[in-house]
Design an enzyme around this catalytic site. Structure first.
Site, mmCIF file in Angstrom:
data_model
loop_
_atom_site.group_PDB
_atom_site.id
_atom_site.type_symbol
_atom_site.label_atom_id
_atom_site.label_comp_id
_atom_site.label_asym_id
_atom_site.label_seq_id
_atom_site.Cartn_x
_atom_site.Cartn_y
_atom_site.Cartn_z
ATOM 1 N N SER A 80 44.775 37.896 42.156
ATOM 2 C CA SER A 80 46.013 38.587 41.814
ATOM 3 C C SER A 80 45.784 40.069 42.007
ATOM 4 O O SER A 80 44.637 40.547 41.971
ATOM 5 C CB SER A 80 46.401 38.310 40.357
ATOM 6 O OG SER A 80 47.442 39.157 39.925
ATOM 7 N N TYR A 89 44.622 37.681 31.489
ATOM 8 C CA TYR A 89 44.880 37.259 32.860
ATOM 9 C C TYR A 89 44.115 38.137 33.844
ATOM 10 O O TYR A 89 43.465 37.637 34.774
ATOM 11 C CB TYR A 89 46.380 37.323 33.125
ATOM 12 C CG TYR A 89 46.791 36.890 34.506
ATOM 13 C CD1 TYR A 89 46.859 35.540 34.838
ATOM 14 C CD2 TYR A 89 47.131 37.824 35.485
ATOM 15 C CE1 TYR A 89 47.243 35.126 36.104
ATOM 16 C CE2 TYR A 89 47.521 37.423 36.752
ATOM 17 C CZ TYR A 89 47.576 36.082 37.058
ATOM 18 O OH TYR A 89 47.963 35.680 38.316
#
Length: 263
Positions: A138, A151
């Site tokens: 990401s 995350y």
């Protein structure tokens, strides 16, 4: 990996989102795609669409992943492309996160990748011909996003694993790509639907802007970009829309600060 037609691809989390986008792109290039997902119904629907193979897997369970690898090698005898894509997220201040929040996100995003590597890599190294690994990271693995600390930590780990693998696997003719997109039109805001009952759900979701459906990256377009990155043996793929380009100066500022801190 220059030649895709006739090869075998295994994609985790391929029942929807980025995984499904990859499955469509690689199936379109002539690969047989094994659509591995914790939601078997979604995997079977995708397999019917793409004439692929649907198999259920919970990537947090080493025994599940080992059984997946055994079944794929039993049926096809090789895996030429492994896409470690399954992922989840929770959002909020790190001071509000619980032990179970940490355990859940790390078990999927980090240990899920390591479980797949452990199960598949030795056999991929032993087989003939070129192969490739795609890890879904990401942009949050390049620069931390506020209220996405857990995350981001897991996606930093995915980037680090990918960078190490890139060097380690070069002698084995296995390429590595890590994908670090901005917001993608996926169901990550609904990831809690598959959260285990023994890891209490705090109902903390990622910020709406993280996966806002307006102006985000289309998963099918991402799949095509990832396919091209595999063919080119591209290490980093950072797809960003105009709405996501706010991350560019953030990434540059981070690396500038690191460089300035060097003696």
């Amino acid at each position: 990996m220059k030649e895709l037609a006739g090869k075998i691809a295994v994609i985790t989390g391929a029942g929807s989102g980025i995984g499904l986008g990859m499955a469509r792109a690689f199936a379109g290039a002539g690969m047989h795609v094994v659509i591995a997902d914790i939601e078997l119904e979604a995997a079977e629907k995708a397999a019917r669409e793409l004439n692929g193979t649907a198999l259920r897997v919970d990537v947090t369970k080493p025994e599940d992943v080992a059984a997946l690898a055994d079944e794929v090698y039993r049926r096809f005898g090789a895996v030429h492309l492994l896409c470690n894509n399954a992922g989840v997220a929770v959002g909020g201040l790190m001071s509000d996160m619980t032990y179970d929040d940490w355990r859940w996100v790390v078990s999927v995003n980090v240990l899920g990748v390591s479980n797949c590597l452990t199960a598949f890599l030795p056999r991929m190294k032993a087989q003939d011909g070129e192969a490739h690994i795609v890890n879904t990271g990401s942009v949050a693995g390049l620069v931390s996003v506020p209220k996405m600390g857990i995350y981001a930590a897991t996606k930093y780990a995915v980037v680090a694993m990918s960078e190490a693998l890139r060097v380690e696997l070069e002698p084995d003719n296995i390429g590595v790509t890590v994908v670090c997109p901005g917001s993608v039109r996926t169901r990550i805001l609904e990831a809690h639907r598959n959260r285990p009952a023994d890891l209490k759900d705090t109902n903390v979701a990622p910020p709406a802007t993280f996966s806002d459906p307006v102006g985000t990256i289309d998963p099918d377009q991402m799949g095509l970009q990832i396919r091209d990155a595999v063919i080119a043996n591209q290490m980093y793929l950072v797809p960003l829309t105009e709405d996501n380009k706010v991350f560019i100066p953030m990434i540059k500022n981070r690396f500038d600060a690191i460089l300035e801190a060097l003696p």
